[in-house]
Write a protein that holds these residues in place. Structure first.
Motif, mmCIF file in Angstrom:
data_model
loop_
_atom_site.group_PDB
_atom_site.id
_atom_site.type_symbol
_atom_site.label_atom_id
_atom_site.label_comp_id
_atom_site.label_asym_id
_atom_site.label_seq_id
_atom_site.Cartn_x
_atom_site.Cartn_y
_atom_site.Cartn_z
ATOM 1 N N HIS A 29 35.784 -15.066 53.065
ATOM 2 C CA HIS A 29 34.852 -15.844 52.246
ATOM 3 C C HIS A 29 33.621 -15.020 51.845
ATOM 4 O O HIS A 29 32.684 -15.565 51.267
ATOM 5 N N GLN A 30 33.645 -13.745 52.165
ATOM 6 C CA GLN A 30 32.525 -12.843 51.847
ATOM 7 C C GLN A 30 31.196 -13.432 52.310
ATOM 8 O O GLN A 30 30.178 -13.367 51.623
ATOM 9 N N THR A 31 31.224 -13.991 53.496
ATOM 10 C CA THR A 31 30.059 -14.650 54.070
ATOM 11 C C THR A 31 28.998 -13.639 54.459
ATOM 12 O O THR A 31 29.305 -12.612 55.057
ATOM 13 N N THR A 32 27.760 -13.941 54.128
ATOM 14 C CA THR A 32 26.630 -13.124 54.571
ATOM 15 C C THR A 32 25.721 -13.899 55.517
ATOM 16 O O THR A 32 24.929 -13.305 56.233
ATOM 17 N N VAL A 92 23.559 -11.289 46.741
ATOM 18 C CA VAL A 92 24.071 -12.654 46.725
ATOM 19 C C VAL A 92 24.299 -13.085 48.165
ATOM 20 O O VAL A 92 24.997 -12.413 48.922
ATOM 21 N N ARG A 93 23.677 -14.194 48.533
ATOM 22 C CA ARG A 93 23.894 -14.749 49.870
ATOM 23 C C ARG A 93 25.016 -15.765 49.785
ATOM 24 O O ARG A 93 25.015 -16.631 48.925
ATOM 25 N N ARG A 94 25.944 -15.642 50.694
ATOM 26 C CA ARG A 94 27.070 -16.577 50.759
ATOM 27 C C ARG A 94 27.101 -17.175 52.158
ATOM 28 O O ARG A 94 27.405 -16.481 53.113
ATOM 29 N N VAL A 134 30.006 -24.934 50.081
ATOM 30 C CA VAL A 134 29.881 -24.053 51.242
ATOM 31 C C VAL A 134 31.134 -24.248 52.095
ATOM 32 O O VAL A 134 31.438 -25.379 52.498
#
Length: 175
Positions: free
Chosen positions: A122-125, A6-8, A48
């Protein structure tokens, strides 16, 4: 059960401040802010998360040595003092009150702020970024993000540099 990646994404604006943007004429600055505002609206429509980073110092600039090659002139000129209009975000920027503003005292947006914690929370990737100047804050922040295993997208039409050759070199060779 299949595993999936999953891309965040998160969107970050960098140094969109009156003094930092003062090398631009009004038309160039207005056009940049308009594009940034449209991008933020699109990001919000897709949930976002958005954060803003600015540079500002305490009175007297105790955070920086006057010989610092990039930040030293701020101390020497007594500019970008926290609480002054020049250190605020551009007033035309459509920032939502829920979006954090991180204040830094170095070029890299990660090193003296809580940005890394926000990205992690935010578990950003993927970090999508824009700002002024391409060859300074954008470059240093992007490289730091890459070193933290984040995917980085730099929006070229939302970045400006007083040195057009430096902007072009970054966009052509780095991003």
């Amino acid at each position: 059960m299949a595993l999936s990646t999953v891309r965040r994404a998160a969107f970050v604006t960098l140094d969109l401040q009156p003094l930092i943007c003062s090398f631009m004429d009004d038309g160039q600055r207005d056009a940049l802010v308009s594009r940034v505002n449209k991008t933020m609206a699109q990001a919000r429509a897709h949930n976002v998360p958005i954060a803003h980073v600015r540079v500002a110092f305490q009175p007297g600039h105790p955070e920086i040595h006057e010989s610092h090659p990039i930040m030293g002139p701020a101390k020497q000129g007594n500019v970008l003092v926290d609480g002054t209009p020049e250190a605020a975000l551009l007033p035309e920027l459509d920032r939502d009150a829920s979006e954090p503003v991180f204040t830094k005292v170095r070029v890299n947006a990660f090193t003296t702020t809580g940005l890394a914690s926000w990205v992690s929370a935010h578990q950003t990737t993927e970090l999508v970024m824009c700002g002024v100047a391409t060859g300074l804050v954008v470059l240093k922040t992007a490289v730091h993000a890459i070193d933290q295993d984040l995917e980085v997208t730099v929006l070229s039409d939302l970045c400006v540099d007083a040195d057009q050759a430096r902007h072009d070199a970054c966009m052509d060779a780095v991003f």
